[in-house]
Write an enzyme that holds these catalytic residues in place. Structure first.
Site, PDB file in Angstrom:
ATOM      1  N   HIS A   3       0.840  -1.189   0.000  1.00 18.00           N
ATOM      2  CA  HIS A   3       0.000   0.000   0.000  1.00 18.00           C
ATOM      3  C   HIS A   3       0.880   1.247   0.000  1.00 18.00           C
ATOM      4  O   HIS A   3       2.106   1.168   0.122  1.00 18.00           O
ATOM      5  CB  HIS A   3      -0.922   0.024   1.226  1.00 18.00           C
ATOM      6  CG  HIS A   3      -2.067  -0.936   1.135  1.00 18.00           C
ATOM      7  ND1 HIS A   3      -1.966  -2.253   1.534  1.00 18.00           N
ATOM      8  CD2 HIS A   3      -3.340  -0.770   0.686  1.00 18.00           C
ATOM      9  CE1 HIS A   3      -3.128  -2.860   1.336  1.00 18.00           C
ATOM     10  NE2 HIS A   3      -3.974  -1.990   0.835  1.00 18.00           N
ATOM     11  N   LYS A  54      -0.319   4.601   4.710  1.00 17.55           N
ATOM     12  CA  LYS A  54      -1.143   3.608   5.395  1.00 17.55           C
ATOM     13  C   LYS A  54      -0.410   3.125   6.641  1.00 17.55           C
ATOM     14  O   LYS A  54       0.742   2.699   6.572  1.00 17.55           O
ATOM     15  CB  LYS A  54      -1.466   2.429   4.469  1.00 17.55           C
ATOM     16  CG  LYS A  54      -2.442   1.425   5.088  1.00 17.55           C
ATOM     17  CD  LYS A  54      -2.897   0.387   4.070  1.00 17.55           C
ATOM     18  CE  LYS A  54      -3.863  -0.610   4.679  1.00 17.55           C
ATOM     19  NZ  LYS A  54      -5.103   0.010   5.152  1.00 17.55           N
TER      20      LYS A  54
END
Length: 243
Positions: free
Chosen positions: A149, A153
């Protein structure tokens, strides 16, 4: 075939997901947003023909078939209670809910159809099913889940990776996890089963965040045809057999 539009309440309409839901629902003739709920009293009461309500005004929203909730944990209880009171479906991707709120979901599922999920991508839903089937078919093989990600995140492994891990566990595997945070990656999930001299790889890559809103809208449209119960996204990828 029933062509009557599904009436939607969008709860958390001012957020990124809420805005995507409003935009994409307007493109679908089988969906009708009858109310949008935001945290604070709205500057405009009607936007693009959709009435807007503050969270404190939730009890006054018009009749709806399904509420889609992408808000905050403190806003979760009132909209779930409203759905249970009115007999409407409930779809939620609100994260960080407590064990008590999870228990409230279970209780509400005896009265209404509902879905709470960490990921509404239809592709990820199919991937979870494939992972479980692979784990069942390949007992004793190593199972590794790698998720990637964007750099902002915080949680690791991702909620989606853990959901895929649960699918693998249902099939008898013992998954291991690895997490990567790099650049602006929206989301990639790679599941590998490894045996002696061979391996099976399953992967899903998200290239547009709209997939999550599209998935939630799809689930909402399917939910109105269902009996009370707590469903998974993968249960609702295809319409019911008697639809």
């Amino acid at each position: 075939m029933n062509n009557t539009p599904t009436r939607l309440l969008i709860h958390g309409a001012s957020g990124r997901m809420g805005q995507a839901l409003l935009r994409l629902a307007a493109e679908d003739s089988l969906l009708q947003v009858v109310a949008a709920v935001v945290r604070k009293p709205p500057a405009q009461r009607v936007v693009d023909g959709i009435p807007h309500f503050a969270a404190s005004e939730l009890a006054g929203v018009p009749a709806f078939d399904v509420a889609i909730d992408f808000s905050l944990p403190e806003g979760f209880d009132p909209v779930l209670a409203l759905c249970a009171e009115r007999g409407a479906g409930f779809v939620s991707g609100t994260t960080g809910i407590s064990e008590r709120q999870q228990a409230a979901l279970t209780a509400a599922a005896t009265r209404i159809p509902l879905v709470w999920a960490t990921n509404f991508s239809l592709g990820v839903a199919v991937l979870a099913e494939l992972v479980e089937r692979a784990a069942l078919a390949l007992p004793g093989w190593d199972c590794d889940i790698v998720e990637s990600h964007h750099v902002h995140k915080k949680d690791a492994p991702s909620g989606t990776a853990l959901t895929l891990g649960e699918a693998a566990q249902h099939g008898g595997a013992d998954p291991r996890y690895a997490s990567l945070r790099a650049g602006d990656i929206i989301g990639e999930h790679f599941v590998q089963f490894t045996g002696l001299g061979e391996r099976v790889e399953l992967v899903h890559r998200a290239t547009n965040r709209d997939i999550f809103a599209r998935g939630a809208l799809h689930v909402a449209g399917q939910l109105v045809r269902r009996a009370p119960g707590q469903y998974r996204v993968r249960d609702l990828v295809a319409p019911p057999a008697n639809a």
